[in-house]
Design a protein around this motif. Structure first.
Motif, mmCIF file in Angstrom:
data_model
loop_
_atom_site.group_PDB
_atom_site.id
_atom_site.type_symbol
_atom_site.label_atom_id
_atom_site.label_comp_id
_atom_site.label_asym_id
_atom_site.label_seq_id
_atom_site.Cartn_x
_atom_site.Cartn_y
_atom_site.Cartn_z
ATOM 1 N N LEU A 139 -10.758 -9.606 129.520
ATOM 2 C CA LEU A 139 -10.053 -10.797 129.045
ATOM 3 C C LEU A 139 -8.661 -10.438 128.544
ATOM 4 O O LEU A 139 -8.441 -9.356 128.001
ATOM 5 C CB LEU A 139 -10.844 -11.464 127.909
ATOM 6 N N SER A 140 -7.734 -11.373 128.701
ATOM 7 C CA SER A 140 -6.396 -11.188 128.144
ATOM 8 C C SER A 140 -6.466 -11.293 126.632
ATOM 9 O O SER A 140 -7.406 -11.856 126.074
ATOM 10 C CB SER A 140 -5.435 -12.243 128.694
ATOM 11 N N ARG A 141 -5.445 -10.773 125.936
ATOM 12 C CA ARG A 141 -5.440 -10.831 124.482
ATOM 13 C C ARG A 141 -5.472 -12.275 123.957
ATOM 14 O O ARG A 141 -6.247 -12.586 123.047
ATOM 15 C CB ARG A 141 -4.236 -10.063 123.944
ATOM 16 N N PRO A 142 -4.654 -13.200 124.519
ATOM 17 C CA PRO A 142 -4.755 -14.588 124.042
ATOM 18 C C PRO A 142 -6.146 -15.182 124.235
ATOM 19 O O PRO A 142 -6.631 -15.932 123.386
ATOM 20 C CB PRO A 142 -3.713 -15.331 124.881
ATOM 21 N N SER A 143 -6.804 -14.826 125.346
ATOM 22 C CA SER A 143 -8.159 -15.338 125.584
ATOM 23 C C SER A 143 -9.153 -14.734 124.606
ATOM 24 O O SER A 143 -10.073 -15.413 124.137
ATOM 25 C CB SER A 143 -8.590 -15.032 127.025
ATOM 26 N N GLN A 144 -9.001 -13.452 124.297
ATOM 27 C CA GLN A 144 -9.872 -12.809 123.316
ATOM 28 C C GLN A 144 -9.760 -13.503 121.957
ATOM 29 O O GLN A 144 -10.770 -13.780 121.300
ATOM 30 C CB GLN A 144 -9.510 -11.330 123.169
ATOM 31 N N VAL A 145 -8.521 -13.792 121.554
ATOM 32 C CA VAL A 145 -8.297 -14.439 120.263
ATOM 33 C C VAL A 145 -8.918 -15.834 120.244
ATOM 34 O O VAL A 145 -9.652 -16.204 119.315
ATOM 35 C CB VAL A 145 -6.793 -14.524 119.957
ATOM 36 N N ALA A 146 -8.652 -16.624 121.285
ATOM 37 C CA ALA A 146 -9.158 -17.993 121.330
ATOM 38 C C ALA A 146 -10.684 -18.019 121.363
ATOM 39 O O ALA A 146 -11.324 -18.806 120.655
ATOM 40 C CB ALA A 146 -8.586 -18.720 122.544
ATOM 41 N N LEU A 147 -11.286 -17.142 122.188
ATOM 42 C CA LEU A 147 -12.746 -17.139 122.306
ATOM 43 C C LEU A 147 -13.395 -16.652 121.009
ATOM 44 O O LEU A 147 -14.445 -17.169 120.601
ATOM 45 C CB LEU A 147 -13.175 -16.254 123.476
ATOM 46 N N THR A 148 -12.801 -15.675 120.355
ATOM 47 C CA THR A 148 -13.332 -15.180 119.086
ATOM 48 C C THR A 148 -13.333 -16.289 118.041
ATOM 49 O O THR A 148 -14.331 -16.499 117.334
ATOM 50 C CB THR A 148 -12.508 -13.991 118.585
ATOM 51 N N LEU A 149 -12.225 -17.012 117.940
ATOM 52 C CA LEU A 149 -12.142 -18.083 116.950
ATOM 53 C C LEU A 149 -13.112 -19.215 117.272
ATOM 54 O O LEU A 149 -13.646 -19.860 116.372
ATOM 55 C CB LEU A 149 -10.714 -18.617 116.875
ATOM 56 N N ARG A 150 -13.353 -19.464 118.556
ATOM 57 C CA ARG A 150 -14.256 -20.552 118.951
ATOM 58 C C ARG A 150 -15.717 -20.128 118.804
ATOM 59 O O ARG A 150 -16.507 -20.803 118.137
ATOM 60 C CB ARG A 150 -13.966 -20.958 120.398
ATOM 61 N N ALA A 151 -16.101 -19.015 119.425
ATOM 62 C CA ALA A 151 -17.513 -18.643 119.486
ATOM 63 C C ALA A 151 -18.010 -17.996 118.203
ATOM 64 O O ALA A 151 -19.136 -18.247 117.767
ATOM 65 C CB ALA A 151 -17.751 -17.692 120.668
ATOM 66 N N VAL A 152 -17.195 -17.155 117.585
ATOM 67 C CA VAL A 152 -17.625 -16.444 116.377
ATOM 68 C C VAL A 152 -17.182 -17.189 115.124
ATOM 69 O O VAL A 152 -17.923 -17.299 114.155
ATOM 70 C CB VAL A 152 -17.072 -15.001 116.364
ATOM 71 N N GLY A 153 -15.953 -17.692 115.156
ATOM 72 C CA GLY A 153 -15.432 -18.368 113.980
ATOM 73 C C GLY A 153 -15.877 -19.798 113.829
ATOM 74 O O GLY A 153 -15.847 -20.349 112.732
ATOM 75 N N GLY A 154 -16.288 -20.412 114.932
ATOM 76 C CA GLY A 154 -16.736 -21.784 114.857
ATOM 77 C C GLY A 154 -15.629 -22.813 114.780
ATOM 78 O O GLY A 154 -15.882 -23.989 114.521
ATOM 79 N N LEU A 155 -14.361 -22.410 115.002
ATOM 80 C CA LEU A 155 -13.260 -23.363 114.994
ATOM 81 C C LEU A 155 -13.293 -24.207 116.266
ATOM 82 O O LEU A 155 -13.686 -23.722 117.332
ATOM 83 C CB LEU A 155 -11.911 -22.648 114.898
ATOM 84 N N THR A 156 -12.877 -25.436 116.159
ATOM 85 C CA THR A 156 -12.789 -26.283 117.340
ATOM 86 C C THR A 156 -11.542 -25.924 118.140
ATOM 87 O O THR A 156 -10.626 -25.267 117.632
ATOM 88 C CB THR A 156 -12.724 -27.764 116.954
ATOM 89 N N THR A 157 -11.519 -26.384 119.384
ATOM 90 C CA THR A 157 -10.341 -26.150 120.219
ATOM 91 C C THR A 157 -9.100 -26.740 119.575
ATOM 92 O O THR A 157 -8.021 -26.122 119.584
ATOM 93 C CB THR A 157 -10.557 -26.762 121.613
ATOM 94 N N ALA A 158 -9.235 -27.915 118.992
ATOM 95 C CA ALA A 158 -8.089 -28.566 118.345
ATOM 96 C C ALA A 158 -7.598 -27.758 117.151
ATOM 97 O O ALA A 158 -6.381 -27.618 116.934
ATOM 98 C CB ALA A 158 -8.469 -29.980 117.904
ATOM 99 N N GLU A 159 -8.516 -27.197 116.359
ATOM 100 C CA GLU A 159 -8.126 -26.395 115.194
ATOM 101 C C GLU A 159 -7.379 -25.141 115.622
ATOM 102 O O GLU A 159 -6.372 -24.749 115.002
ATOM 103 C CB GLU A 159 -9.365 -26.018 114.382
#
Length: 392
Positions: free
Chosen positions: A107-127
Motif C-alpha cells: 500500500l502507498s503511504r497515504p493509503s496506509q494512513v487512511a486505512l489505519t485511521l478507518r479500520a483501527v482508529g474507527g474514524l469515518t471517511t468524512a472525519e
C-alpha cells in the motif's frame, strides 16, 4: 463511553472476521454495520459481552453478504454458514495484527494512513477527510483501493513494526503541525495517534522504540495548549507560556523515555523523545540545556540522518556556538535538494540573521519562508516577524 468502547473493540472485531472469512474489504464493511447497530442499540440495552455481540452481529452480516453473492462464491458461503465464531473474548490483543495489515508494504503511504485511521482508529471517511483537508471522495478512494489490494491477504500481516511506527508518527505530525490550512493543529489526529500508540505499546511493552514514540508524542502534545494565542495565532516555543503545558503528559513522557533509554537499544524515536524531554523540563528557552540537545542531535544524525534533523541541529548549534556558526552550518545544509526550497530553512535563516543583527536579511528571509509554507497560521507569524523588523 460507548464511542470509546466501540473504538477500542473495532480492531479486535475486524481481526476476528478477517481471520475467519478473509476479504478485508467485505469484513470491514460488515464490522462498520455492526458498529452502527451497536451505537443505536447499546444506549438502551448494553450487552454483557460487547465484543462477542459485535463479532456475532458482524458475522451474521457477513453471512448475509455471502448468501447474496454469485454462484462462484457459493462454496465460500457454505463454509461461512457454519456456527458463528465463539464470541468469548480472547486474551490476545489484535491491534498489532491489524496495524501490520493496514501498513502492508503493497500500500502507498497515504493509503496506509487512511486505512489505519478507518479500520483501527474507527474514524469515518468524512472525519479523515476533514482532518487532512482533502475531499471525502479522495479518502474514500484511497480506502477502497487499499482494501481491494488486501483482498488476497488472509491475515498474513506483512507489514513491520517500524512501518507501523512511521505511519503513526506521520498521523501525529500532521495533527501537531498542520501542513496546510487555517489551523495550527488538528487535535483529532494527535489524539488518535496517541491512542493507537498506547494500544501498540500494550502489544509490544518491551519495544524501546514503541515506548519512545509514545513518549515523544506525549512530550510534544503537552505543549499544545500554549502553541496558539487567544486570537488563533501561532506562538513559537520561546514565547510560550509554559504554565499552560500539560504537566501530566510531561511526567508520563519523561518516565517512559527514562525507562526505555535504560533498558532498550537506542533508536531515533527515543532520541527525539529525549530532546523533547529536555525542552519540557526547562523553565525557559534561556535555561534550556542546549548543549545536551546538541549532543542528542549529533547522535540522531548518526542513527537516523535526515533533512529535518539537520535543520533542527542547526538551531541547537546556534544556541551553543552562536548564530554565525548556525548560519554557516545552514548554508552547507542548504545544498541538500530536500532542503533547497523548504520554508523551514528560510525561517531558521531568518531567526539566526535576526540574532546576528542583520535586520534586512532577516526580514527578507521571513517573507521568503511565508511564501513557501502552505500553513495559514505560519504565514501570519512569519509575516508579523518581518513587519516587526521593518518597524525596528
Amino acid at each position: 463511553m460507548i464511542p470509546d468502547l466501540l473504538r477500542s473493540l473495532t480492531p479486535q472485531v475486524v481481526t476476528a472476521l478477517v481471520r475467519r472469512y478473509g476479504d478485508f474489504d467485505a469484513c470491514e464493511d460488515a464490522v462498520q454495520e455492526a458498529l452502527l447497530a451497536a451505537s443505536q442499540q447499546w444506549p438502551s440495552a448494553m450487552p454483557d459481552n460487547p465484543k462477542g455481540w459485535l463479532i456475532t452481529t458482524a458475522s451474521r452480516r457477513r453471512i448475509e453478504q455471502l448468501r447474496s453473492e454469485t454462484a462462484r462464491q457459493r462454496r465460500e458461503a457454505a463454509v461461512a454458514l457454519a456456527e458463528p465464531p465463539d464470541p468469548a473474548p480472547v486474551a490476545v490483543d489484535d491491534t498489532l495484527t491489524l496495524l501490520l495489515l493496514c501498513c502492508h508494504p503493497s500500500l502507498s503511504r497515504p493509503s496506509q494512513v487512511a486505512l489505519t485511521l478507518r479500520a483501527v482508529g474507527g474514524l469515518t471517511t468524512a472525519e479523515i477527510a476533514r482532518a487532512f483537508l482533502v475531499p471525502e471522495a479522495t479518502i474514500g478512494q484511497r480506502i477502497s483501493r487499499a482494501k481491494r489490494s488486501l483482498r488476497g491477504e488472509r491475515f498474513v500481516a506483512s507489514g513491520s513494526p517500524d512501518r507501523v511506527l512511521e505511519v503513526l508518527y506521520l498521523i501525529f505530525t500532521e495533527g501537531h503541525t498542520a501542513s496546510s490550512g487555517d489551523a495550527v493543529n488538528r487535535v483529532e489526529l494527535t489524539t488518535e495517534a496517541i491512542r493507537l500508540t498506547r494500544q501498540l505499546r500494550a502489544s509490544l511493552p518491551e519495544d524501546g522504540e514503541v515506548t519512545g514514540l509514545l513518549a515523544l508524542m506525549l512530550l510534544t502534545d503537552a505543549r499544545r495548549p500554549a502553541r496558539v494565542s487567544s486570537s488563533g495565532e501561532l506562538v513559537p516555543l520561546a514565547s510560550q507560556d509554559r504554565s499552560l503545558w500539560n504537566r501530566e503528559f510531561i511526567a508520563e513522557g519523561i518516565a517512559l523515555i527514562t525507562g526505555a533509554l535504560s533498558s532498550s537499544p537506542i533508536g531515533p524515536y527515543q532520541l527525539q523523545a529525549a530532546i523533547a524531554a529536555v525542552h519540557d523540563e526547562a523553565a525557559s528557552t534561556e535555561t534550556t540545556d542546549w548543549a545536551q540537545i546538541l549532543t542528542l542531535y549529533d547522535l540522531l544524525r548518526v542513527v537516523a540522518p535526515g533533512p529535518m534533523v539537520t535543520v533542527n541541529r542547526v538551531v541547537a548549534l546556534a544556541q551553543v556556538a552562536g548564530p554565525e556558526a548556525g548560519l554557516a552550518e545552514l548554508a552547507a545544509a542548504s545544498s541538500d535538494p530536500a532542503l533547497a526550497a523548504h520554508h523551514r530553512v528560510d525561517a531558521v535563516r531568518a531567526h539566526l540573521l535576526e540574532l546576528s543583527g542583520d535586520v534586512t536579511g532577516a526580514r527578507e528571509a521571513y517573507l521568503a519562508a511565508a511564501e513557501r509554507t502552505l500553513s495559514v497560521p505560519e504565514q501570519g507569524y512569519l509575516r508579523s516577524r518581518a513587519a516587526a523588523l521593518a518597524e525596528a
